[in-house]
Design a protein around this motif. Structure first.
Motif, PDB file in Angstrom:
ATOM      1  N   ALA A   3       0.839  -1.195   0.000  1.00  0.00           N
ATOM      2  CA  ALA A   3       0.000   0.000   0.000  1.00  0.00           C
ATOM      3  C   ALA A   3       0.874   1.246   0.000  1.00  0.00           C
ATOM      4  O   ALA A   3       0.553   2.255  -0.636  1.00  0.00           O
ATOM      5  N   GLY A   4       1.999   1.161   0.727  1.00  0.00           N
ATOM      6  CA  GLY A   4       2.887   2.318   0.805  1.00  0.00           C
ATOM      7  C   GLY A   4       3.409   2.717  -0.567  1.00  0.00           C
ATOM      8  O   GLY A   4       3.430   3.907  -0.918  1.00  0.00           O
ATOM      9  N   ALA A   5       3.790   1.694  -1.343  1.00  0.00           N
ATOM     10  CA  ALA A   5       4.329   1.976  -2.667  1.00  0.00           C
ATOM     11  C   ALA A   5       3.258   2.617  -3.543  1.00  0.00           C
ATOM     12  O   ALA A   5       3.529   3.567  -4.282  1.00  0.00           O
ATOM     13  N   LYS A   6       2.046   2.102  -3.447  1.00  0.00           N
ATOM     14  CA  LYS A   6       0.955   2.670  -4.257  1.00  0.00           C
ATOM     15  C   LYS A   6       0.719   4.127  -3.881  1.00  0.00           C
ATOM     16  O   LYS A   6       0.567   4.994  -4.747  1.00  0.00           O
ATOM     17  N   LYS A   7       0.708   4.340  -2.578  1.00  0.00           N
ATOM     18  CA  LYS A   7       0.469   5.697  -2.094  1.00  0.00           C
ATOM     19  C   LYS A   7       1.536   6.637  -2.646  1.00  0.00           C
ATOM     20  O   LYS A   7       1.256   7.736  -3.111  1.00  0.00           O
ATOM     21  N   ARG A   8       2.748   6.121  -2.599  1.00  0.00           N
ATOM     22  CA  ARG A   8       3.847   6.962  -3.046  1.00  0.00           C
ATOM     23  C   ARG A   8       3.725   7.246  -4.537  1.00  0.00           C
ATOM     24  O   ARG A   8       3.958   8.367  -4.981  1.00  0.00           O
ATOM     25  N   ILE A   9       3.370   6.251  -5.313  1.00  0.00           N
ATOM     26  CA  ILE A   9       3.244   6.476  -6.754  1.00  0.00           C
ATOM     27  C   ILE A   9       2.128   7.489  -7.027  1.00  0.00           C
ATOM     28  O   ILE A   9       2.271   8.401  -7.857  1.00  0.00           O
ATOM     29  N   MET A  10       1.038   7.332  -6.306  1.00  0.00           N
ATOM     30  CA  MET A  10      -0.060   8.283  -6.467  1.00  0.00           C
ATOM     31  C   MET A  10       0.412   9.695  -6.166  1.00  0.00           C
ATOM     32  O   MET A  10       0.131  10.645  -6.893  1.00  0.00           O
ATOM     33  N   LYS A  11       1.155   9.774  -5.084  1.00  0.00           N
ATOM     34  CA  LYS A  11       1.632  11.097  -4.676  1.00  0.00           C
ATOM     35  C   LYS A  11       2.538  11.695  -5.737  1.00  0.00           C
ATOM     36  O   LYS A  11       2.421  12.863  -6.082  1.00  0.00           O
ATOM     37  N   GLU A  12       3.403  10.841  -6.249  1.00  0.00           N
ATOM     38  CA  GLU A  12       4.327  11.335  -7.270  1.00  0.00           C
ATOM     39  C   GLU A  12       3.570  11.746  -8.517  1.00  0.00           C
ATOM     40  O   GLU A  12       3.908  12.726  -9.181  1.00  0.00           O
ATOM     41  N   TYR A  13       2.539  10.972  -8.830  1.00  0.00           N
ATOM     42  CA  TYR A  13       1.750  11.331 -10.002  1.00  0.00           C
ATOM     43  C   TYR A  13       1.101  12.694  -9.777  1.00  0.00           C
ATOM     44  O   TYR A  13       1.105  13.546 -10.670  1.00  0.00           O
TER      45      TYR A  13
ATOM     46  N   ALA B 351      16.133  17.115  17.221  1.00  0.00           N
ATOM     47  CA  ALA B 351      15.416  18.260  16.690  1.00  0.00           C
ATOM     48  C   ALA B 351      16.088  18.759  15.430  1.00  0.00           C
ATOM     49  O   ALA B 351      15.443  18.952  14.401  1.00  0.00           O
ATOM     50  N   SER B 352      17.401  18.887  15.532  1.00  0.00           N
ATOM     51  CA  SER B 352      18.093  19.414  14.367  1.00  0.00           C
ATOM     52  C   SER B 352      17.970  18.463  13.179  1.00  0.00           C
ATOM     53  O   SER B 352      17.820  18.879  12.050  1.00  0.00           O
ATOM     54  N   ALA B 353      18.040  17.177  13.506  1.00  0.00           N
ATOM     55  CA  ALA B 353      17.932  16.221  12.412  1.00  0.00           C
ATOM     56  C   ALA B 353      16.567  16.320  11.768  1.00  0.00           C
ATOM     57  O   ALA B 353      16.426  16.209  10.560  1.00  0.00           O
ATOM     58  N   ILE B 354      15.579  16.535  12.601  1.00  0.00           N
ATOM     59  CA  ILE B 354      14.227  16.468  12.096  1.00  0.00           C
ATOM     60  C   ILE B 354      13.893  17.642  11.201  1.00  0.00           C
ATOM     61  O   ILE B 354      13.389  17.478  10.110  1.00  0.00           O
ATOM     62  N   PHE B 355      14.205  18.825  11.684  1.00  0.00           N
ATOM     63  CA  PHE B 355      13.736  19.925  10.837  1.00  0.00           C
ATOM     64  C   PHE B 355      14.510  20.010   9.537  1.00  0.00           C
ATOM     65  O   PHE B 355      14.083  20.597   8.587  1.00  0.00           O
ATOM     66  N   SER B 356      15.673  19.403   9.532  1.00  0.00           N
ATOM     67  CA  SER B 356      16.365  19.393   8.257  1.00  0.00           C
ATOM     68  C   SER B 356      15.820  18.301   7.346  1.00  0.00           C
ATOM     69  O   SER B 356      16.202  18.188   6.213  1.00  0.00           O
ATOM     70  N   GLN B 357      14.973  17.483   7.875  1.00  0.00           N
ATOM     71  CA  GLN B 357      14.452  16.366   7.075  1.00  0.00           C
ATOM     72  C   GLN B 357      12.939  16.342   7.249  1.00  0.00           C
ATOM     73  O   GLN B 357      12.395  15.545   7.982  1.00  0.00           O
ATOM     74  N   PRO B 358      12.280  17.234   6.573  1.00  0.00           N
ATOM     75  CA  PRO B 358      10.859  17.423   6.875  1.00  0.00           C
ATOM     76  C   PRO B 358       9.950  16.362   6.264  1.00  0.00           C
ATOM     77  O   PRO B 358       8.816  16.231   6.696  1.00  0.00           O
ATOM     78  N   THR B 359      10.430  15.639   5.291  1.00  0.00           N
ATOM     79  CA  THR B 359       9.561  14.640   4.686  1.00  0.00           C
ATOM     80  C   THR B 359      10.193  13.267   4.821  1.00  0.00           C
ATOM     81  O   THR B 359      11.411  13.139   4.892  1.00  0.00           O
ATOM     82  N   CYS B 360       9.332  12.296   4.831  1.00  0.00           N
ATOM     83  CA  CYS B 360       9.837  10.916   4.838  1.00  0.00           C
ATOM     84  C   CYS B 360      10.287  10.588   3.425  1.00  0.00           C
ATOM     85  O   CYS B 360       9.500  10.715   2.486  1.00  0.00           O
ATOM     86  N   PRO B 361      11.529  10.208   3.269  1.00  0.00           N
ATOM     87  CA  PRO B 361      12.033   9.990   1.905  1.00  0.00           C
ATOM     88  C   PRO B 361      11.377   8.800   1.218  1.00  0.00           C
ATOM     89  O   PRO B 361      11.497   8.639   0.003  1.00  0.00           O
ATOM     90  N   ILE B 362      10.701   8.002   1.961  1.00  0.00           N
ATOM     91  CA  ILE B 362      10.128   6.812   1.348  1.00  0.00           C
ATOM     92  C   ILE B 362       8.740   7.092   0.790  1.00  0.00           C
ATOM     93  O   ILE B 362       8.452   6.817  -0.361  1.00  0.00           O
ATOM     94  N   CYS B 363       7.880   7.642   1.618  1.00  0.00           N
ATOM     95  CA  CYS B 363       6.531   7.895   1.115  1.00  0.00           C
ATOM     96  C   CYS B 363       6.370   9.329   0.618  1.00  0.00           C
ATOM     97  O   CYS B 363       5.337   9.677   0.051  1.00  0.00           O
ATOM     98  N   LEU B 364       7.354  10.157   0.850  1.00  0.00           N
ATOM     99  CA  LEU B 364       7.366  11.552   0.419  1.00  0.00           C
ATOM    100  C   LEU B 364       6.327  12.403   1.142  1.00  0.00           C
ATOM    101  O   LEU B 364       6.047  13.511   0.739  1.00  0.00           O
TER     102      LEU B 364
END
Lengths: 153, 577
Positions: A3-13, B351-364
């Motif tokens: 589901a995470g991957a799908k969500k991410r693809i949707m987001k990227e789209y 804190a410092s790490a977090i604000f420099s990394q505001p998004t999760c790189p995996i799910c964006l």
């Protein structure tokens, strides 16, 4: 596919739709979101100008941990695109060991555009074309334009 | 089981009808069960009944041919009193007279209904009469049948069982119908036995040396011929088979010994590799030997906390980060800000790490302050717990961003497999081969390139069937350090004082994408000018570059994709090939 991957693809789209890079059109199928079809115009000022290229982006199940697979469905005379019916390309951030999850499809598309402007000779998949590009630029340009006329109109 | 010998002896035994008491040595009582008959005259008692050789007939029959070994069990040699079975038709009885003396021992000359084990003797003079002999013998307690050919002068071994001489015009079924074995003896022996059977068929007074025998035995005793067939063990194989079996045995022995040695060697190598991994000499995942995953119990030890939100320091970094489109660019702030704060103070660090990394790189997705549960890896990169945990548990132990291992140094996976040993050896061999000074092959451009190690990577990857052998180049590990040490200001990617050998991370969206990258990643030159080879080279390279969408990701998977016989071979000969 998770589901995470799908969500991410949707987001990227969504992001791609919000600001599609110039000269690109993305066809997205809700049913099969792991396969994108991209129509890319040859960048102005490059030998591919005026051509319309169809690309396919396939997201692996492990996306975003694995890079998407990009292939040209339209034949293109380019050192970084394999000269067969696959039209596959793999370089830079598309390489599995270079790929990182924060990278986005937009970045991939931009990379492809920039490669069309300037091929990456050192990382060529078609050494003969790369050689020609290096040593006989005129011939290369002629061939590339020829192919654009033949396949990418 | 063919007969090795047939010994014919003369024995004396009391008339069972006359014997009132049971003799210790000899049990003459009529026995109904034919099973017991065999034991009536046991071997060890034979000597009690066997007559002295000087006044009896003893004849080891030479040149025996086994026609049928039906009913002969191992260690159960047939024996019994000799007799001539009765014929049914008059014609046969008439013809028999030419071959058998008139008063040879018949059933009537033996104690009636005694049920003694018998061995039938008959001349093979015509198929028809032979069938009658067999038919009679089948109804009597016959343990074996001895036939002889009608030629009285023949002393040679009779023909083999499939010879025409033994045909009864029934397709050989007599051998199966008879429940007893059949042996053929030469005509001369047969006639001798038959004539002796006529000598020993009457009462005590008519047999040879009858007078002297009377002194030793009861007069009512019977004196008859008795035969014992010694069958061979039956396991004697034809010599070719013996030879083959020996060769096979030797082969199995050699294979077994080799396999054992290889297992021992492989075991030592596994142990050595484990030791080196624990000592930190080998990094399995960085070398691409094995894709490690993080064990669940270790994963839970990694800190998890709620995303804290922004601080005044954060705002600065945030504005910095938001200007950059690329997520990774913003990520580079992480080590920097961490370095500038005290690493010992976790809250600040985080804190410092977090604000420099505001998004999760995996799910964006952006982290939600005070809400998102984030996990921090040892490299200080943070992710949603839900995003990073499955990856670390199932895919890799490397941080998805900086490819630094999450596992503690010296971590060794519980199982070191032979495949891992093989790969590690392959890789280290390649490395030593391509080390400077060992560059003897003229086509070996790799070693001359500045990024020899990375080109080597490609080569190793290619040799192993397009698989990527190195999942994380070693240089990526030093990268954050370089950045940390050299730049003190908030991150601007352009001010990267790292030496050019260090790859800049932002190949991502940079307009000139792979310049610096390729300086190091430069592939080996096409091997030669021949188009064929060049094409092959290109194909190989394409495979190496593209390859692993379908390629297995792990040694075990690779192992499973092997054909079954290769897997079997590797089981027997580990470390082979």
């Amino acid at each position: 596919m998770s589901a995470g991957a799908k969500k991410r693809i949707m987001k990227e789209y969504g992001e791609c739709m919000a600001e599609t890079p110039a000269g690109m059109k993305i066809n997205f199928d809700e049913q099969n979101m792991t396969k994108w079809e991209v129509l890319m115009d040859g960048p102005d000022g490059s030998v591919y100008a005026g051509g319309h290229f169809k690309l396919e982006i396939i997201f692996p199940n492990e996306y975003p941990f694995k890079p998407p697979v990009v292939s040209f469905r339209t034949k293109i005379y380019h050192p970084n695109v394999s000269n067969d019916d696959k039209g596959s390309m793999c370089l830079g951030l598309l390489r599995p060991d270079e790929w990182k999850p924060p990278n986005k499809v937009v970045a991939v598309l931009r990379l492809i555009q920039s490669l069309m402007v300037e091929p990456n000779i050192d990382d060529a998949i078609e050494p003969s074309i790369a050689n020609e590009y290096k040593e006989n630029r005129k011939e290369f340009e002629k061939n590339a334009k020829d192919w654009v006329k033949r396949y990418a109109k | 089981m063919s007969a090795e010998s047939i010994n014919i002896i003369t024995i004396d035994f009391p008339d069972p009808d006359r014997t009132e008491t049971i003799d210790d040595h000899f049990d003459p009582l009529p026995v109904r069960s034919s099973e017991k008959l065999l034991h009536l005259i046991p071997d060890h008692e034979l000597s009690n009944h066997q007559l002295q050789s000087n006044e009896s007939f003893y004849f080891p029959v030479p040149n025996i041919q086994t026609l049928s070994s039906k009913g002969v069990e191992r260690g159960d040699d047939p024996y019994g009193l000799l007799y001539i079975p009765a014929l049914q038709t008059d014609e046969c009885r008439d013809s028999e007279k030419q071959y058998v003396p008139q008063n040879a021992t018949r059933l009537a000359n033996l104690p009636a209904n005694s049920g003694y084990a018998l061995i039938a003797v008959a001349p093979w003079f015509s198929p028809l009469c032979m069938k009658e002999y067999f038919a009679t013998a089948r109804n009597e307690p016959v343990k074996a049948f001895i036939v002889y050919q009608p030629n009285p002068n023949s002393t040679a071994v009779p023909p083999e069982t499939n010879d025409q001489a033994w045909a009864l015009n029934d397709g050989g079924s007599w051998q199966y119908n008879n429940q007893f074995p059949t042996y053929a003896v030469p005509g001369a022996s047969g006639y001798l036995i038959a004539s002796k059977m006529s000598d020993y068929s009457g009462n005590m007074s008519t047999v040879p040396y009858g007078d002297s025998l009377k002194d030793q035995f009861e007069e009512s005793d019977y004196v008859r011929l008795w035969a014992k067939v010694t069958a061979d063990s039956g396991t004697q194989l034809p010599s070719l088979w013996v030879f083959l079996v020996i060769v096979l045995g030797l082969l199995i022995l050699i294979i077994g010994a080799t396999s054992f040695c290889m297992h021992v060697v492989q075991r030592r190598r596994r142990n050595a590799l484990r030791r080196r991994v624990i000592n930190g000499e080998v990094d399995l995942e960085a070398l691409g030997v094995k894709r490690l995953t993080v064990p669940a119990d270790y994963l839970t030890k990694l800190p998890v906390f709620a995303y804290l939100g922004e601080s005044e320091r954060g705002e600065k970094s945030m504005s910095q980060a938001s200007t950059t489109v690329d997520a990774e660019t913003s990520l580079k702030g992480v080590p920097l800000s961490r370095r500038s704060s005290a690493p010992e103070a976790p809250s600040t660090t985080r804190a410092s790490a977090i604000f420099s990394q505001p998004t999760c790189p995996i799910c964006l997705d952006d982290f939600e302050p005070n809400e998102s549960q984030v996990r921090e890896l040892p490299c200080r990169h943070i992710f949603h717990v839900d995003c990073i945990d499955p990856f670390l548990l199932n895919n890799s132990s490397l941080c998805p961003i900086c490819k630094q291992s999450v596992l503690p140094p010296g971590y060794c996976p519980p199982k070191i497999t032979n495949v891992m040993v093989r790969r590690e050896r392959l890789i280290s061999r390649r490395r030593t081969q391509n080390a400077p000074g060992h560059n003897h092959s003229p086509g070996n451009i790799v070693a001359r390139l500045p990024g020899a190690y990375d080109s080597l990577r490609a080569r190793v990857g290619r040799t192993s069937g397009g698989r990527r052998m190195f999942s994380a180049p070693t240089r990526t590990q030093s990268r954050p350090l370089d950045i940390e040490m050299t730049s003190g200001a908030p991150p601007v990617p352009a001010v990267q004082p790292a030496p050019t050998a260090t790859v800049l991370p932002e190949i991502v969206a940079a307009p000139e994408p792979t310049r610096q990258n390729t300086a190091e990643e430069c592939p080996p030159e096409p091997p030669s000018q021949y188009p064929q080879q060049r094409r092959e080279w290109a194909r190989q390279r394409a495979l190496a570059l593209l390859g692993n969408r379908h390629a297995p990701h792990d040694a075990e998977e690779e192992e499973q994709n092997r054909s079954r016989w290769r897997r079997g071979l590797h089981k027997i000969f580990p470390g082979f090939g």
